[in-house]
Motif scaffolding. Structure first.
Motif, PDB file in Angstrom:
ATOM      1  N   ALA A 156       1.010  -0.980  -0.040  1.00 22.80           N
ATOM      2  CA  ALA A 156       0.107  -0.068   0.122  1.00 22.80           C
ATOM      3  C   ALA A 156       0.814   1.518  -0.004  1.00 22.80           C
ATOM      4  O   ALA A 156       0.470   2.089  -0.604  1.00 22.80           O
ATOM      5  N   GLU A 157       1.769   1.322   0.896  1.00 20.02           N
ATOM      6  CA  GLU A 157       2.798   2.493   0.883  1.00 20.02           C
ATOM      7  C   GLU A 157       3.327   2.560  -0.394  1.00 20.02           C
ATOM      8  O   GLU A 157       3.625   3.719  -0.986  1.00 20.02           O
ATOM      9  N   ALA A 158       3.873   1.373  -1.188  1.00 27.88           N
ATOM     10  CA  ALA A 158       4.657   1.706  -2.370  1.00 27.88           C
ATOM     11  C   ALA A 158       3.700   2.245  -3.547  1.00 27.88           C
ATOM     12  O   ALA A 158       4.069   3.012  -4.442  1.00 27.88           O
ATOM     13  N   SER A 159       2.590   1.655  -3.514  1.00 25.44           N
ATOM     14  CA  SER A 159       1.667   2.026  -4.396  1.00 25.44           C
ATOM     15  C   SER A 159       0.801   3.518  -4.289  1.00 25.44           C
ATOM     16  O   SER A 159       0.077   4.119  -5.209  1.00 25.44           O
ATOM     17  N   ALA A 160       1.134   3.967  -3.075  1.00 26.21           N
ATOM     18  CA  ALA A 160       0.001   5.247  -2.673  1.00 26.21           C
ATOM     19  C   ALA A 160       0.305   6.422  -3.682  1.00 26.21           C
ATOM     20  O   ALA A 160      -0.323   6.986  -4.157  1.00 26.21           O
ATOM     21  N   PRO A 161       1.673   6.641  -4.013  1.00 26.27           N
ATOM     22  CA  PRO A 161       2.148   7.699  -4.778  1.00 26.27           C
ATOM     23  C   PRO A 161       1.450   7.635  -6.270  1.00 26.27           C
ATOM     24  O   PRO A 161       0.850   8.539  -6.973  1.00 26.27           O
ATOM     25  N   ASP A 162       1.375   6.551  -6.517  1.00 22.00           N
ATOM     26  CA  ASP A 162       0.908   6.116  -8.111  1.00 22.00           C
ATOM     27  C   ASP A 162      -0.564   6.275  -8.168  1.00 22.00           C
ATOM     28  O   ASP A 162      -1.125   6.861  -8.861  1.00 22.00           O
ATOM     29  N   ILE A 163      -1.388   5.939  -7.046  1.00 22.78           N
ATOM     30  CA  ILE A 163      -2.800   5.902  -6.854  1.00 22.78           C
ATOM     31  C   ILE A 163      -2.998   7.421  -7.031  1.00 22.78           C
ATOM     32  O   ILE A 163      -3.908   7.881  -7.561  1.00 22.78           O
TER      33      ILE A 163
END
Length: 84
Positions: free
Chosen positions: A70-77
């Motif tokens: 979740a932390e890794a994908s948060a900026p992309d989302i």
């Protein structure tokens, strides 16, 4: 550090899973689970020559993996939602 997380020759007093069972549930290979145990990322009990992962440790590790994803994908989302 890995020595801190692997108990040798201790009986597994709660429900435990084999590395193969944990791998299947997490969608990764058995060898990856064994590497994570060796690295100290996932605690395991050694029963004879076999590793066993307590259910509580499996749940902790699973939540940790989900948190990291979740932390890794948060900026992309955020970029997709807000056009940043």
């Amino acid at each position: 550090m890995a020595e801190d997380r692997v108990a040798t020759n201790s009986p597994c007093t709660e429900h435990c899973a084999s590395p193969a069972e944990v791998a299947k549930r997490l969608g990764m290979s058995r060898s990856t689970v064994l590497r994570r145990i060796a690295n100290g990322d996932c605690a395991a009990t050694k029963v004879g020559t076999h590793h066993r992962i307590p259910l509580a440790e499996f749940e902790r590790y699973n939540h940790e993996l989900m948190r990291r994803m979740a932390e890794a994908s948060a900026p992309d989302i955020e970029a997709e939602l807000f056009g940043e």
